[in-house]
Design a protein around this motif. Structure first.
Motif, PDB file in Angstrom:
ATOM      1  N   UNK A  24       0.780  -1.240   0.050  1.00 18.43           N
ATOM      2  CA  UNK A  24      -0.078   0.057  -0.069  1.00 18.43           C
ATOM      3  C   UNK A  24       0.852   1.234  -0.098  1.00 18.43           C
ATOM      4  N   UNK A  25       2.101   1.119   0.015  1.00 20.68           N
ATOM      5  CA  UNK A  25       3.021   2.221  -0.016  1.00 20.68           C
ATOM      6  C   UNK A  25       4.040   2.011  -1.099  1.00 20.68           C
ATOM      7  N   UNK A  26       3.767   3.039  -2.100  1.00 12.96           N
ATOM      8  CA  UNK A  26       4.685   2.887  -3.299  1.00 12.96           C
ATOM      9  C   UNK A  26       6.136   3.324  -3.262  1.00 12.96           C
ATOM     10  N   UNK A  27       6.233   4.335  -2.498  1.00 12.79           N
ATOM     11  CA  UNK A  27       7.715   4.644  -1.979  1.00 12.79           C
ATOM     12  C   UNK A  27       7.965   4.718  -0.580  1.00 12.79           C
ATOM     13  N   UNK A  28       9.230   4.719  -0.094  1.00 10.25           N
ATOM     14  CA  UNK A  28       9.485   4.831   1.220  1.00 10.25           C
ATOM     15  C   UNK A  28       9.262   5.921   1.800  1.00 10.25           C
ATOM     16  N   UNK A  29       8.916   6.202   3.070  1.00 11.15           N
ATOM     17  CA  UNK A  29       9.169   7.438   3.774  1.00 11.15           C
ATOM     18  C   UNK A  29      10.434   7.694   4.605  1.00 11.15           C
ATOM     19  N   UNK A  30      10.811   8.661   4.210  1.00 16.11           N
ATOM     20  CA  UNK A  30      12.380   9.072   4.681  1.00 16.11           C
ATOM     21  C   UNK A  30      12.750  10.017   5.617  1.00 16.11           C
ATOM     22  N   UNK A  31      13.748   9.899   6.403  1.00 18.75           N
ATOM     23  CA  UNK A  31      13.956  10.784   7.440  1.00 18.75           C
ATOM     24  C   UNK A  31      15.466  11.178   7.403  1.00 18.75           C
ATOM     25  N   UNK A  32      16.228  11.768   8.479  1.00 24.70           N
ATOM     26  CA  UNK A  32      17.596  11.770   8.419  1.00 24.70           C
ATOM     27  C   UNK A  32      18.417  10.512   8.324  1.00 24.70           C
ATOM     28  N   UNK A  33      19.625  10.824   7.900  1.00 20.57           N
ATOM     29  CA  UNK A  33      20.423   9.506   7.865  1.00 20.57           C
ATOM     30  C   UNK A  33      20.935   9.165   9.291  1.00 20.57           C
ATOM     31  N   UNK A  34      20.744   7.879   9.782  1.00 20.66           N
ATOM     32  CA  UNK A  34      20.844   7.322  11.166  1.00 20.66           C
ATOM     33  C   UNK A  34      21.087   5.828  11.419  1.00 20.66           C
ATOM     34  N   UNK A  35      21.386   5.580  12.349  1.00 26.35           N
ATOM     35  CA  UNK A  35      21.374   4.082  12.849  1.00 26.35           C
ATOM     36  C   UNK A  35      19.931   3.953  13.245  1.00 26.35           C
ATOM     37  N   UNK A  36      19.584   2.703  12.435  1.00 20.98           N
ATOM     38  CA  UNK A  36      18.122   2.665  12.637  1.00 20.98           C
ATOM     39  C   UNK A  36      17.622   1.402  13.089  1.00 20.98           C
ATOM     40  N   UNK A  37      16.681   1.318  13.935  1.00 23.06           N
ATOM     41  CA  UNK A  37      16.147  -0.250  14.525  1.00 23.06           C
ATOM     42  C   UNK A  37      14.911  -0.511  13.911  1.00 23.06           C
ATOM     43  N   UNK A  38      14.854  -1.938  13.568  1.00 25.66           N
ATOM     44  CA  UNK A  38      13.759  -2.439  12.836  1.00 25.66           C
ATOM     45  C   UNK A  38      12.660  -2.832  14.027  1.00 25.66           C
ATOM     46  N   UNK A  39      11.427  -2.643  13.659  1.00 28.68           N
ATOM     47  CA  UNK A  39      10.189  -3.093  14.435  1.00 28.68           C
ATOM     48  C   UNK A  39       8.838  -3.231  13.728  1.00 28.68           C
ATOM     49  N   UNK A  40       8.229  -4.173  14.178  1.00 28.11           N
ATOM     50  CA  UNK A  40       6.865  -4.312  13.691  1.00 28.11           C
ATOM     51  C   UNK A  40       6.923  -5.014  12.260  1.00 28.11           C
ATOM     52  N   UNK A  41       5.812  -5.304  11.556  1.00 31.86           N
ATOM     53  CA  UNK A  41       5.779  -5.947  10.330  1.00 31.86           C
ATOM     54  C   UNK A  41       4.594  -5.406   9.535  1.00 31.86           C
ATOM     55  N   UNK A  42       4.930  -5.646   8.081  1.00 25.58           N
ATOM     56  CA  UNK A  42       3.640  -5.124   7.274  1.00 25.58           C
ATOM     57  C   UNK A  42       3.670  -3.679   7.043  1.00 25.58           C
ATOM     58  N   UNK A  43       2.438  -3.230   7.282  1.00 30.13           N
ATOM     59  CA  UNK A  43       2.143  -1.757   7.140  1.00 30.13           C
ATOM     60  C   UNK A  43       2.839  -1.109   8.141  1.00 30.13           C
ATOM     61  N   UNK A  44       3.024  -1.967   9.613  1.00 20.50           N
ATOM     62  CA  UNK A  44       3.203  -1.254  10.511  1.00 20.50           C
ATOM     63  C   UNK A  44       5.143  -1.346  10.810  1.00 20.50           C
ATOM     64  N   UNK A  45       5.681  -1.972   9.810  1.00 23.96           N
ATOM     65  CA  UNK A  45       7.168  -1.986   9.844  1.00 23.96           C
ATOM     66  C   UNK A  45       7.694  -0.390  10.060  1.00 23.96           C
ATOM     67  N   UNK A  46       8.598  -0.378  10.690  1.00 22.28           N
ATOM     68  CA  UNK A  46       9.146   0.890  11.057  1.00 22.28           C
ATOM     69  C   UNK A  46      10.744   0.659  11.245  1.00 22.28           C
ATOM     70  N   UNK A  47      11.482   1.769  10.781  1.00 20.57           N
ATOM     71  CA  UNK A  47      13.106   1.939  11.361  1.00 20.57           C
ATOM     72  C   UNK A  47      13.098   3.129  12.149  1.00 20.57           C
ATOM     73  N   UNK A  48      13.228   3.100  13.315  1.00 18.87           N
ATOM     74  CA  UNK A  48      13.069   4.112  14.277  1.00 18.87           C
ATOM     75  C   UNK A  48      14.804   4.436  14.343  1.00 18.87           C
ATOM     76  N   UNK A  49      15.168   5.735  14.449  1.00 17.34           N
ATOM     77  CA  UNK A  49      16.346   6.081  14.792  1.00 17.34           C
ATOM     78  C   UNK A  49      16.733   5.784  16.018  1.00 17.34           C
ATOM     79  N   UNK A  50      18.224   5.601  16.394  1.00 18.21           N
ATOM     80  CA  UNK A  50      18.696   5.736  17.802  1.00 18.21           C
ATOM     81  C   UNK A  50      19.784   6.416  17.752  1.00 18.21           C
ATOM     82  N   UNK A  51      20.420   6.704  16.815  1.00 19.02           N
ATOM     83  CA  UNK A  51      21.865   7.751  16.784  1.00 19.02           C
ATOM     84  C   UNK A  51      21.770   8.220  15.087  1.00 19.02           C
ATOM     85  N   UNK A  52      22.020   9.646  15.223  1.00 25.96           N
ATOM     86  CA  UNK A  52      22.188  10.111  14.073  1.00 25.96           C
ATOM     87  C   UNK A  52      23.417  10.394  13.534  1.00 25.96           C
TER      88      UNK A  52
END
Length: 224
Positions: A24-52
């Motif tokens: 349901x999401x044709x393009x990724x949602x982007x933010x600042x370059x960072x160390x990112x931690x995966x969590x969730x799955x499917x539509x709820x999958x996110x990569x939250x930053x922990x260090x920039x």
């Protein structure tokens, strides 16, 4: 996306994707370059930053290697920085310092012994045996190598790497090598598996005692 606590991170990647491509999401949602931690799955999958990642700025010294790592996207709260040192043998050593300037360990890139080999890595963390990063097919002892050659054994950590890499993220920060070309390394300290990495795309910390800032330092350097 608010950052998560960095000190106990188990799995992470380096990049800009916050929410990956889905049905349901044709393009990724982007933010600042960072160390990112995966969590969730499917539509709820996110990569939250922990260090920039960010440019060198005080309290890091001007001699620090870019990028530095910060706890905030505005680069106001320094997490750690690297000071590079190169020996005559071609070895490159990166001294990792915390925000107070105290050295917390080193990351070393060891040149190959011959043309057919690739470089290796070492992480030195005070109070622990040296951590050696080797190609997955050449680590863990003779029996493990024989098992792998026969297609019988892969570590669980290596099997879990693929779900960390966000769809829509470049293989490297330079957009160079493809994902298929990145090598997987196993990081061993004595007989203990400490970490598994696939370039900067996916890293899994296996040992609780590993200072995550040293793992982050390797990640921002990249396996190049």
């Amino acid at each position: 996306m608010p950052p998560v606590e960095w000190a106990r991170v188990r799995e992470f990647t380096v990049g800009t994707v916050e929410r990956p491509v889905t049905k349901k999401r044709a393009r990724p949602v982007r933010g600042p370059r960072a160390i990112r931690v995966p969590s969730g799955a499917g539509q709820s999958k996110v990569f939250a930053p922990c260090a920039y990642t960010g440019r060198v700025a005080p309290p890091a010294p001007p001699s620090a290697t870019e990028p530095c790592l910060y706890e905030d996207s505005a680069s106001q709260r320094l997490l750690c920085y690297l000071i590079a040192e190169e020996s005559g043998s071609g070895e490159r050593c990166y001294h990792v310092h915390d925000t107070s300037g105290t050295e917390i360990g080193t990351v070393r890139r060891i040149p190959p012994a011959g043309r057919i080999f690739k470089h290796t890595w070492r992480i030195d963390q005070p109070g622990h045996p040296e951590i050696v990063g080797r190609n997955e097919w050449a680590s863990g002892g003779v029996k493990r190598i024989a098992d792998r050659a026969a297609g019988k054994a892969l570590t669980e950590a290596l099997s879990s790497l693929q779900h960390i890499i966000p769809v829509g993220e470049d293989a490297t920060h330079g957009g160079g090598r493809s994902q298929r070309q990145s090598r997987k390394l196993e990081w061993w300290s004595g007989g203990e598996l400490v970490m598994v990495s696939q370039s900067i795309q996916a890293l899994v910390v296996e040992a609780d005692w590993l200072d995550r800032r040293l793992a982050f330092a390797f990640a921002v350097l990249g396996d190049s």
